[in-house]
Write a protein that holds these residues in place. Structure first.
Motif, PDB file in Angstrom:
ATOM      1  N   THR A 133     -10.422  10.929  36.619  1.00  0.00           N
ATOM      2  CA  THR A 133     -10.499  12.389  36.767  1.00  0.00           C
ATOM      3  C   THR A 133     -10.016  13.147  35.531  1.00  0.00           C
ATOM      4  O   THR A 133     -10.240  14.358  35.424  1.00  0.00           O
ATOM      5  N   HIS A 134      -9.339  12.498  34.616  1.00  0.00           N
ATOM      6  CA  HIS A 134      -8.562  13.219  33.607  1.00  0.00           C
ATOM      7  C   HIS A 134      -9.395  14.038  32.635  1.00  0.00           C
ATOM      8  O   HIS A 134      -9.014  15.163  32.269  1.00  0.00           O
ATOM      9  N   ARG A 135     -10.509  13.500  32.184  1.00  0.00           N
ATOM     10  CA  ARG A 135     -11.325  14.277  31.248  1.00  0.00           C
ATOM     11  C   ARG A 135     -11.878  15.525  31.923  1.00  0.00           C
ATOM     12  O   ARG A 135     -11.934  16.606  31.316  1.00  0.00           O
ATOM     13  N   SER A 136     -12.260  15.380  33.175  1.00  0.00           N
ATOM     14  CA  SER A 136     -12.780  16.542  33.903  1.00  0.00           C
ATOM     15  C   SER A 136     -11.679  17.565  34.179  1.00  0.00           C
ATOM     16  O   SER A 136     -11.929  18.773  34.159  1.00  0.00           O
ATOM     17  N   ILE A 137     -10.458  17.090  34.432  1.00  0.00           N
ATOM     18  CA  ILE A 137      -9.336  18.023  34.612  1.00  0.00           C
ATOM     19  C   ILE A 137      -9.082  18.794  33.322  1.00  0.00           C
ATOM     20  O   ILE A 137      -8.875  20.015  33.347  1.00  0.00           O
ATOM     21  N   ASP A 138      -9.088  18.088  32.190  1.00  0.00           N
ATOM     22  CA  ASP A 138      -8.920  18.776  30.904  1.00  0.00           C
ATOM     23  C   ASP A 138      -9.981  19.863  30.736  1.00  0.00           C
ATOM     24  O   ASP A 138      -9.686  20.990  30.301  1.00  0.00           O
ATOM     25  N   ALA A 139     -11.221  19.523  31.080  1.00  0.00           N
ATOM     26  CA  ALA A 139     -12.315  20.489  30.957  1.00  0.00           C
ATOM     27  C   ALA A 139     -12.103  21.670  31.892  1.00  0.00           C
ATOM     28  O   ALA A 139     -12.278  22.841  31.502  1.00  0.00           O
ATOM     29  N   MET A 140     -11.744  21.404  33.135  1.00  0.00           N
ATOM     30  CA  MET A 140     -11.551  22.463  34.124  1.00  0.00           C
ATOM     31  C   MET A 140     -10.394  23.381  33.733  1.00  0.00           C
ATOM     32  O   MET A 140     -10.521  24.619  33.807  1.00  0.00           O
ATOM     33  N   GLY A 172     -15.857   0.854  24.221  1.00  0.00           N
ATOM     34  CA  GLY A 172     -14.421   0.715  24.421  1.00  0.00           C
ATOM     35  C   GLY A 172     -14.117  -0.043  25.699  1.00  0.00           C
ATOM     36  O   GLY A 172     -14.963  -0.761  26.242  1.00  0.00           O
ATOM     37  N   ASP A 173     -12.887   0.137  26.190  1.00  0.00           N
ATOM     38  CA  ASP A 173     -12.416  -0.690  27.309  1.00  0.00           C
ATOM     39  C   ASP A 173     -12.465   0.008  28.650  1.00  0.00           C
ATOM     40  O   ASP A 173     -12.096  -0.588  29.660  1.00  0.00           O
ATOM     41  N   GLN A 174     -12.898   1.274  28.701  1.00  0.00           N
ATOM     42  CA  GLN A 174     -12.948   2.003  29.960  1.00  0.00           C
ATOM     43  C   GLN A 174     -14.380   2.077  30.482  1.00  0.00           C
ATOM     44  O   GLN A 174     -15.307   2.403  29.724  1.00  0.00           O
ATOM     45  N   PRO A 175     -14.594   1.801  31.773  1.00  0.00           N
ATOM     46  CA  PRO A 175     -15.948   1.843  32.336  1.00  0.00           C
ATOM     47  C   PRO A 175     -16.364   3.273  32.684  1.00  0.00           C
ATOM     48  O   PRO A 175     -16.755   3.571  33.814  1.00  0.00           O
ATOM     49  N   PHE A 176     -16.273   4.161  31.699  1.00  0.00           N
ATOM     50  CA  PHE A 176     -16.518   5.584  31.904  1.00  0.00           C
ATOM     51  C   PHE A 176     -17.808   6.020  31.216  1.00  0.00           C
ATOM     52  O   PHE A 176     -18.318   5.339  30.329  1.00  0.00           O
ATOM     53  N   ALA A 177     -18.297   7.172  31.630  1.00  0.00           N
ATOM     54  CA  ALA A 177     -19.421   7.790  30.938  1.00  0.00           C
ATOM     55  C   ALA A 177     -19.000   8.138  29.510  1.00  0.00           C
ATOM     56  O   ALA A 177     -17.806   8.257  29.217  1.00  0.00           O
ATOM     57  N   PRO A 178     -19.952   8.325  28.597  1.00  0.00           N
ATOM     58  CA  PRO A 178     -19.586   8.705  27.227  1.00  0.00           C
ATOM     59  C   PRO A 178     -18.744   9.975  27.171  1.00  0.00           C
ATOM     60  O   PRO A 178     -17.918  10.146  26.270  1.00  0.00           O
ATOM     61  N   ALA A 179     -18.936  10.865  28.140  1.00  0.00           N
ATOM     62  CA  ALA A 179     -18.121  12.087  28.225  1.00  0.00           C
ATOM     63  C   ALA A 179     -18.262  12.654  29.628  1.00  0.00           C
ATOM     64  O   ALA A 179     -19.230  12.363  30.338  1.00  0.00           O
ATOM     65  N   ASP A 180     -17.293  13.445  30.035  1.00  0.00           N
ATOM     66  CA  ASP A 180     -17.377  14.199  31.286  1.00  0.00           C
ATOM     67  C   ASP A 180     -17.698  15.651  30.944  1.00  0.00           C
ATOM     68  O   ASP A 180     -17.255  16.175  29.915  1.00  0.00           O
ATOM     69  N   GLN A 181     -18.445  16.301  31.815  1.00  0.00           N
ATOM     70  CA  GLN A 181     -18.788  17.707  31.587  1.00  0.00           C
ATOM     71  C   GLN A 181     -18.608  18.491  32.879  1.00  0.00           C
ATOM     72  O   GLN A 181     -18.981  18.026  33.962  1.00  0.00           O
ATOM     73  N   VAL A 182     -18.017  19.668  32.759  1.00  0.00           N
ATOM     74  CA  VAL A 182     -17.766  20.542  33.902  1.00  0.00           C
ATOM     75  C   VAL A 182     -18.395  21.905  33.647  1.00  0.00           C
ATOM     76  O   VAL A 182     -18.265  22.464  32.552  1.00  0.00           O
TER      77      VAL A 182
END
Length: 477
Positions: free
Chosen positions: A287-294, A384-394
């Motif tokens: 959730t963290h990248r999306s929280i930063d965006a929000m 990298g080592d995280q199974p995440f999308a290249p970026a989160d967008q809100v």
């Protein structure tokens, strides 16, 4: 040096992964890791101890603690922060649950390495009077083993339902404890083999007390495995690479690179490149990248809940798989909810420990915003080592029809790519530790941990609360 063995059943040449990684761990000395590895280990250790102190009063920890009897053994270790003497394995268990129960501990390797390595190393290190450099070296050894194994698996453990912290973490903690105990290469291999059969943890238990039990039991398994191996207990010395072994049994891809992979542990220092990602919010890291965006949108536009018509989050499919609670009812469930993370960021203007309470989660205004969150996903995965999308967008659609969009966020603040400063890390540590300690003691402990490579003995760490008892501190929380 590289070993291979001939498996006549399959007529294939497999890498001797178990023996080679054990040899690296057993021979690892304090002077071997690059400074970047030692810095990352220091960050992980420091952050984890702070989070562990804050988590100690949680109900899950209390339950596990109540089942662990006090010990009169000289080689025991303290429950943190009460100081109650436990066997080393029980100390690793209780402190491991405390380290992970708030989901505020750091992230790397698609899991939580510090939440399992630090409790195990503290327990074994305390019982042996190990030094600060010993602790750092053991951390690096465990992390590098985990990272090497992860590099041999092209799939994502989460997608098969496995929690990497409890699976990869089991062999990593065994390696770290073997290093602390100065086991030779063969006994280290046996410790890894024993721990490989103790590895387990399911994503389906995210959002419950059992997720933190994954960390506690994994830390405990490392202690037990190393001690058993030291006493002559044996396991299979090809357990990692065998066709019925660890890597194949847990493989989400079904094609681990046990025949043609690269074993470069000790030559390619992955901790230096991948590091540790310190959490700014006590929620699942997905959730963290999306929280930063929000929070960026809320701050920039002075948003109020009544102006918001819909919140749209675009994230990774594996991230959303972890975030299983779209309509959480408790603080624990809310840690694994993108919808709640967006609601808390909008309503409170922050996502902290106070927002992860049952009372806040169940507020009507929080539920109203949760219902306005829409998530979409992509199968793209960042390097990298995280199974995440290249970026989160809100993006946010206001009741007026206007749409506000934030720039895509690739790295959360606190990540290895966007690290916290010493001062920012200290602020988080003090916020956690002063829930039990007074500010002076918390500051002393932070300074000790920050300068851990100068510490003559782990027993010098000020890990026990002075003043209120553990139970009194728990009631105050």
């Amino acid at each position: 040096m590289c070993w291979v063995f001939h498996d006549r059943t399959e007529e294939t040449i497999m890498l001797a992964i178990t023996r080679q990684t054990a040899s690296f761990v057993a021979s690892l000395k304090a002077s071997d890791p690059p400074q970047a590895c030692r810095d990352a280990a220091r960050t992980g250790i420091t952050d984890c101890v702070g989070v562990m102190i804050a988590g100690a009063a949680e109900e899950a920890v209390r339950i596990v603690s109540a089942m662990s009897t006090s010990s009169t053994q000289n080689d025991g270790a303290p429950e943190i922060p009460s100081g109650r003497n436990l066997t080393a394995s029980d100390a690793a268990l209780v402190n491991g649950v405390a380290a992970h129960v708030l989901d505020y501990d750091d992230v790397a390797l698609a899991g939580h390495p510090s939440a399992v390595l630090v409790p195990a190393i503290l327990a074994e290190g305390w019982s042996r009077g190990a030094s600060g450099p010993d602790m750092v070296t053991a951390y690096v050894g465990g992390y590098e083993l985990w990272a090497q194994l992860a590099a041999l698996e092209p799939g994502q453990l989460h997608e098969r339902g496995f929690h990497p912290t409890a699976v990869m973490g089991a062999v990593a903690t065994a390696a770290a404890c073997a290093n602390i105990r100065r086991l030779d290469s063969e006994k280290t291999a046996h410790a890894i083999a024993i721990a490989a059969s103790l590895a387990s943890g399911l994503v389906a238990n995210f959002g419950t007390m059992t997720k933190s039990l994954h960390a506690g039991r994994t830390a405990q398994s490392g202690v037990i495995a190393a001690r058993l191996a030291e006493q002559g207990f044996t396991g299979s010395l090809d357990v990692l690479e065998h066709r019925t072994g660890f890597l194949r049994a847990h493989s989400p891809s079904g094609q681990p690179r046990i025949e043609n992979g690269t074993i470069d542990i000790g030559a390619n220092w992955r901790l230096a490149h991948l590091g540790v990602n310190v959490k700014r919010y006590p929620t699942c890291y997905a959730t963290h990248r999306s929280i930063d965006a929000m929070l960026g949108l809320v701050g920039k536009h002075g948003l109020k809940p009544e102006r918001v018509g819909e919140i749209r989050v675009h994230t990774g499919i594996t991230q959303k798989l972890m975030l299983r609670n779209s309509n959480p009812r408790t603080g624990l469930e809310a840690k694994f909810s993108m919808e709640f993370a967006m609601a808390a960021a909008l309503i409170a203007g922050r996502v902290g420990l106070a927002e992860l309470s049952d009372a806040f989660v169940c507020r009507d205004d929080v539920k109203d915003i949760i219902a306005k969150v829409r998530c979409s996903t992509t199968t793209e995965v960042m390097e990298g080592d995280q199974p995440f999308a290249p970026a989160d967008q809100v993006s946010i659609e206001l009741t007026s029809g206007e749409i506000l969009t934030c720039e895509p966020v690739a790295y959360a603040k606190g990540s290895w790519q966007e690290p916290l400063t010493r001062g920012e890390l200290q602020d988080k540590f003090l916020d956690c530790a002063t829930r039990v300690f007074d500010r002076n003691q918390a500051t002393i402990l932070f300074d000790q941990l920050w300068d851990i490579e100068r510490l003559g003995s782990i027993r010098e760490l000020r890990l026990t609360a002075i003043g209120p008892t553990h139970d009194e501190a728990s009631r105050r929380l």
